[in-house]
Design an enzyme around this catalytic site. Sequence first.
Site, PDB file in Angstrom:
ATOM      1  N   ARG A 114      28.294  88.162  41.699  1.00 57.02           N
ATOM      2  CA  ARG A 114      27.574  88.359  40.431  1.00 57.02           C
ATOM      3  C   ARG A 114      26.940  87.064  39.932  1.00 57.02           C
ATOM      4  NH1 ARG A 114      30.201  87.408  35.906  1.00 57.02           N
ATOM      5  NH2 ARG A 114      29.306  89.082  34.681  1.00 57.02           N
ATOM      6  N   ASP A 167      29.151  84.590  29.706  1.00 57.78           N
ATOM      7  CA  ASP A 167      30.424  85.207  30.062  1.00 57.78           C
ATOM      8  C   ASP A 167      31.595  84.413  29.508  1.00 57.78           C
ATOM      9  OD1 ASP A 167      29.286  87.151  31.580  1.00 57.78           O
ATOM     10  OD2 ASP A 167      29.714  86.205  33.509  1.00 57.78           O
ATOM     11  N   PRO A 190      48.990  83.579  48.157  1.00 61.03           N
ATOM     12  CA  PRO A 190      49.576  83.154  46.878  1.00 61.03           C
ATOM     13  C   PRO A 190      49.842  81.649  46.824  1.00 61.03           C
ATOM     14  CG  PRO A 190      51.075  84.601  48.107  1.00 61.03           C
ATOM     15  CD  PRO A 190      49.798  84.568  48.860  1.00 61.03           C
ATOM     16  N   GLU A 238      54.586  88.634  56.392  1.00 59.97           N
ATOM     17  CA  GLU A 238      55.306  87.552  55.725  1.00 59.97           C
ATOM     18  C   GLU A 238      54.512  86.257  55.724  1.00 59.97           C
ATOM     19  OE1 GLU A 238      58.031  88.395  54.055  1.00 59.97           O
ATOM     20  OE2 GLU A 238      57.537  90.370  54.868  1.00 59.97           O
TER      21      GLU A 238
HETATM   22  N1  ADE Z   1      47.966  87.582  48.991  1.00 65.76           N
HETATM   23  C1  ADE Z   1      49.129  87.982  48.454  1.00 65.76           C
HETATM   24  N2  ADE Z   1      49.219  87.623  47.170  1.00 65.76           N
HETATM   25  C2  ADE Z   1      48.049  86.991  46.860  1.00 65.76           C
HETATM   26  C3  ADE Z   1      47.516  86.383  45.688  1.00 65.76           C
HETATM   27  N3  ADE Z   1      48.205  86.354  44.548  1.00 65.76           N
HETATM   28  N4  ADE Z   1      46.310  85.821  45.753  1.00 65.76           N
HETATM   29  C4  ADE Z   1      45.615  85.815  46.903  1.00 65.76           C
HETATM   30  N5  ADE Z   1      46.059  86.372  48.046  1.00 65.76           N
HETATM   31  C5  ADE Z   1      47.263  86.956  48.033  1.00 65.76           C
END
Ligand code: ADE
Length: 248
Positions: A159, A174, A94, A121
């Site tokens: 793709r 697209d 994230p 974590e």
């Molecule tokens: N791992 C946990 N959350 C994630 C996300 N939003 N994007 C990519 N990998 C992740």
Amino acid sequence: MRIDILTLFPQMFQSPLSSGIFKRASDRKLVEITVRNIRDYTHDKHRTVDDYPYGGGAGMILKPEPIFEAVEAIKSDIRPEEEIGALQVVLLTPQGRLFSQQIALELSRYSRLILICGHYEGIDERVREHLVTDEISIGDYVLSGGELAAMVVVDAVIRLVPGVLGSAASPIDDSHTTGLLEYPQYTRPSVYRGWAVPEVLLSGNHAQIAKWHREQAVIRTAERRPELLDKTNLTSSERQLVEQLQKH
Ligand code: ADE
């Protein structure tokens, strides 16, 4: 293109990889996807992949050794004629840069990708600093692991590999490739429950139809994702159309 996915949950990939676009791409030998268990690169009896964080704190951290060894094992069988520069090592997290069609296009140009699915974590920072060449997030939310994110990235990337979609379908129109959302589409019947397909689409007039497609794409984007228009080349009449829509 060759894609290696490093994960603690290889079984999560079984069904997706044996259907749809993934299967088509590998059947056609256009993309080779290998899923590897990070645990297979441990050396202790318990096959330990994680440990407590130095300095304390909640949760467990993925250890660096199995991940480094897995990536090095993959790299070691890169043929000498293949450029090592054609390899990208991507961590799904994230904290990464936000995935987009543009990034999918960028990744589709590499001949080798290694995707590392994070878990628990976090991951030892040395993996980020000394092994990974790119970090990608698929959105501003937290998943329990990188697996689903890796599948999203692989789907969007393969793709775009020439030949994967076949000749009829093209990713050119697209949503997001043109910078605009896609125009509305219809198929038979021409009238369903009293709802008619727009007349112009039945006209056979290709120039008129192309004009309508473009206009609808502009309208749709202005209504739903106006911020996308900042990055799109619009003609002056299209700009006028957008301004009119924004007044209402
Ligand atoms: N791992 C946990 N959350 C994630 C996300 N939003 N994007 C990519 N990998 C992740």
